[in-house]
Design a protein around this motif. Structure first.
Motif, PDB file in Angstrom:
ATOM      1  N   VAL A  74       0.839  -1.204   0.000  1.00 46.30           N
ATOM      2  CA  VAL A  74       0.000   0.000   0.000  1.00 46.30           C
ATOM      3  C   VAL A  74       0.873   1.253   0.000  1.00 46.30           C
ATOM      4  O   VAL A  74       0.634   2.190  -0.769  1.00 46.30           O
ATOM      5  CB  VAL A  74      -0.966  -0.007   1.204  1.00 46.30           C
ATOM      6  CG1 VAL A  74      -1.661   1.340   1.362  1.00 46.30           C
ATOM      7  CG2 VAL A  74      -1.991  -1.127   1.067  1.00 46.30           C
ATOM      8  N   ILE A  75       1.884   1.275   0.873  1.00 50.35           N
ATOM      9  CA  ILE A  75       2.775   2.439   0.968  1.00 50.35           C
ATOM     10  C   ILE A  75       3.502   2.669  -0.357  1.00 50.35           C
ATOM     11  O   ILE A  75       3.561   3.799  -0.861  1.00 50.35           O
ATOM     12  CB  ILE A  75       3.775   2.261   2.126  1.00 50.35           C
ATOM     13  CG1 ILE A  75       3.028   2.315   3.466  1.00 50.35           C
ATOM     14  CG2 ILE A  75       4.886   3.305   2.070  1.00 50.35           C
ATOM     15  CD1 ILE A  75       3.854   1.885   4.663  1.00 50.35           C
ATOM     16  N   LYS A  76       4.036   1.604  -0.938  1.00 43.84           N
ATOM     17  CA  LYS A  76       4.761   1.724  -2.202  1.00 43.84           C
ATOM     18  C   LYS A  76       3.847   2.236  -3.316  1.00 43.84           C
ATOM     19  O   LYS A  76       4.210   3.138  -4.066  1.00 43.84           O
ATOM     20  CB  LYS A  76       5.360   0.372  -2.591  1.00 43.84           C
ATOM     21  CG  LYS A  76       6.142   0.409  -3.886  1.00 43.84           C
ATOM     22  CD  LYS A  76       6.734  -0.937  -4.231  1.00 43.84           C
ATOM     23  CE  LYS A  76       7.500  -0.838  -5.549  1.00 43.84           C
ATOM     24  NZ  LYS A  76       7.776  -2.128  -6.129  1.00 43.84           N
ATOM     25  N   SER A  77       2.657   1.670  -3.416  1.00 40.75           N
ATOM     26  CA  SER A  77       1.711   2.080  -4.452  1.00 40.75           C
ATOM     27  C   SER A  77       1.306   3.542  -4.288  1.00 40.75           C
ATOM     28  O   SER A  77       1.292   4.307  -5.263  1.00 40.75           O
ATOM     29  CB  SER A  77       0.472   1.182  -4.409  1.00 40.75           C
ATOM     30  OG  SER A  77      -0.501   1.630  -5.325  1.00 40.75           O
ATOM     31  N   ALA A  78       0.982   3.942  -3.066  1.00 41.32           N
ATOM     32  CA  ALA A  78       0.576   5.329  -2.818  1.00 41.32           C
ATOM     33  C   ALA A  78       1.713   6.288  -3.180  1.00 41.32           C
ATOM     34  O   ALA A  78       1.483   7.328  -3.797  1.00 41.32           O
ATOM     35  CB  ALA A  78       0.147   5.498  -1.361  1.00 41.32           C
ATOM     36  N   ALA A  99       0.630  -1.583  16.606  1.00 41.04           N
ATOM     37  CA  ALA A  99       2.077  -1.832  16.700  1.00 41.04           C
ATOM     38  C   ALA A  99       2.700  -1.897  15.304  1.00 41.04           C
ATOM     39  O   ALA A  99       3.786  -1.362  15.080  1.00 41.04           O
ATOM     40  CB  ALA A  99       2.342  -3.114  17.469  1.00 41.04           C
ATOM     41  N   LEU A 100       2.015  -2.548  14.361  1.00 41.11           N
ATOM     42  CA  LEU A 100       2.495  -2.616  12.979  1.00 41.11           C
ATOM     43  C   LEU A 100       2.622  -1.216  12.391  1.00 41.11           C
ATOM     44  O   LEU A 100       3.636  -0.871  11.791  1.00 41.11           O
ATOM     45  CB  LEU A 100       1.548  -3.475  12.130  1.00 41.11           C
ATOM     46  CG  LEU A 100       1.798  -3.498  10.624  1.00 41.11           C
ATOM     47  CD1 LEU A 100       3.119  -4.181  10.310  1.00 41.11           C
ATOM     48  CD2 LEU A 100       0.649  -4.200   9.910  1.00 41.11           C
ATOM     49  N   TYR A 101       1.599  -0.402  12.571  1.00 39.58           N
ATOM     50  CA  TYR A 101       1.611   0.938  12.004  1.00 39.58           C
ATOM     51  C   TYR A 101       2.711   1.799  12.632  1.00 39.58           C
ATOM     52  O   TYR A 101       3.426   2.513  11.920  1.00 39.58           O
ATOM     53  CB  TYR A 101       0.250   1.607  12.168  1.00 39.58           C
ATOM     54  CG  TYR A 101      -0.889   0.839  11.535  1.00 39.58           C
ATOM     55  CD1 TYR A 101      -0.738   0.205  10.303  1.00 39.58           C
ATOM     56  CD2 TYR A 101      -2.122   0.730  12.166  1.00 39.58           C
ATOM     57  CE1 TYR A 101      -1.776  -0.496   9.726  1.00 39.58           C
ATOM     58  CE2 TYR A 101      -3.169   0.031  11.590  1.00 39.58           C
ATOM     59  CZ  TYR A 101      -2.987  -0.588  10.379  1.00 39.58           C
ATOM     60  OH  TYR A 101      -4.025  -1.280   9.810  1.00 39.58           O
ATOM     61  N   ILE A 102       2.844   1.737  13.931  1.00 41.04           N
ATOM     62  CA  ILE A 102       3.873   2.532  14.610  1.00 41.04           C
ATOM     63  C   ILE A 102       5.261   2.094  14.160  1.00 41.04           C
ATOM     64  O   ILE A 102       6.127   2.929  13.885  1.00 41.04           O
ATOM     65  CB  ILE A 102       3.712   2.443  16.142  1.00 41.04           C
ATOM     66  CG1 ILE A 102       2.447   3.210  16.559  1.00 41.04           C
ATOM     67  CG2 ILE A 102       4.940   2.983  16.862  1.00 41.04           C
ATOM     68  CD1 ILE A 102       2.019   2.964  17.989  1.00 41.04           C
ATOM     69  N   LYS A 103       5.462   0.788  14.032  1.00 47.06           N
ATOM     70  CA  LYS A 103       6.767   0.278  13.587  1.00 47.06           C
ATOM     71  C   LYS A 103       7.102   0.772  12.180  1.00 47.06           C
ATOM     72  O   LYS A 103       8.261   0.961  11.839  1.00 47.06           O
ATOM     73  CB  LYS A 103       6.760  -1.251  13.632  1.00 47.06           C
ATOM     74  CG  LYS A 103       8.115  -1.875  13.386  1.00 47.06           C
ATOM     75  CD  LYS A 103       8.080  -3.365  13.625  1.00 47.06           C
ATOM     76  CE  LYS A 103       9.468  -3.947  13.445  1.00 47.06           C
ATOM     77  NZ  LYS A 103       9.486  -5.390  13.684  1.00 47.06           N
ATOM     78  N   ASP A 104       6.065   1.016  11.377  1.00 46.57           N
ATOM     79  CA  ASP A 104       6.281   1.490  10.010  1.00 46.57           C
ATOM     80  C   ASP A 104       6.352   3.012   9.927  1.00 46.57           C
ATOM     81  O   ASP A 104       6.441   3.553   8.826  1.00 46.57           O
ATOM     82  CB  ASP A 104       5.183   0.956   9.095  1.00 46.57           C
ATOM     83  CG  ASP A 104       5.744   0.214   7.898  1.00 46.57           C
ATOM     84  OD1 ASP A 104       6.846  -0.347   8.006  1.00 46.57           O
ATOM     85  OD2 ASP A 104       5.083   0.218   6.844  1.00 46.57           O
ATOM     86  N   GLY A 105       6.283   3.700  11.062  1.00 49.93           N
ATOM     87  CA  GLY A 105       6.469   5.146  11.073  1.00 49.93           C
ATOM     88  C   GLY A 105       5.212   5.985  11.182  1.00 49.93           C
ATOM     89  O   GLY A 105       5.284   7.213  11.151  1.00 49.93           O
TER      90      GLY A 105
END
Length: 134
Positions: A74-78, A99-105
């Protein structure tokens, strides 16, 4: 997708809502194991703002890194489509997702009090965002 959402979320998007997420402003992503869909993500983008609408992994496939893989897609596509910010909201009780979202910034930017229904009332939606400008 609807079958996975029904087993993974306490209050899943309806089939009609999922079906409405297939159009020019939406992107959908899937992860498969042995040809079987195990999870999906749906994003929506208008100009420089992208929103993660849903990310969902079948309960039997959770903990395998599939959510991370979907979020990375999702991040790459956006980013490739020119988004500057990726927004999402998550249930306050969604500890693993947060936790997943926070780890990804991602950072918490606000709350919607009592936004999500629960079995015995409601819980807050936590608003989060990630800057894609690097």
């Amino acid at each position: 997708m609807a079958a996975i959402a029904t087993t993974a979320h306490s209050h899943p998007m309806s089939l009609a809502t999922i079906e409405s997420c297939f159009g020019p402003l939406y992107s959908s992503f899937g992860v498969y194991i042995e040809g079987q869909l195990q999870g999906f993500a749906i994003s929506h983008q208008i100009f420089e703002d992208a929103t993660l609408m849903d990310i969902c992994i079948a309960p039997d496939s959770q903990g395998l890194g599939l959510g991370r893989s979907l979020l990375d897609s999702v991040i790459k596509s956006a980013s490739e489509k020119g988004a500057e910010t990726l927004f999402l909201e998550v249930r306050e009780s969604g500890i693993a997702a947060r936790a997943l979202y926070i780890k990804d910034g991602f950072s918490e930017t606000g709350r919607r009090k009592g936004y999500y229904r629960t079995g015995d009332g409601s819980e807050d939606a936590i608003l989060m965002e990630l800057s894609l400008i690097r």
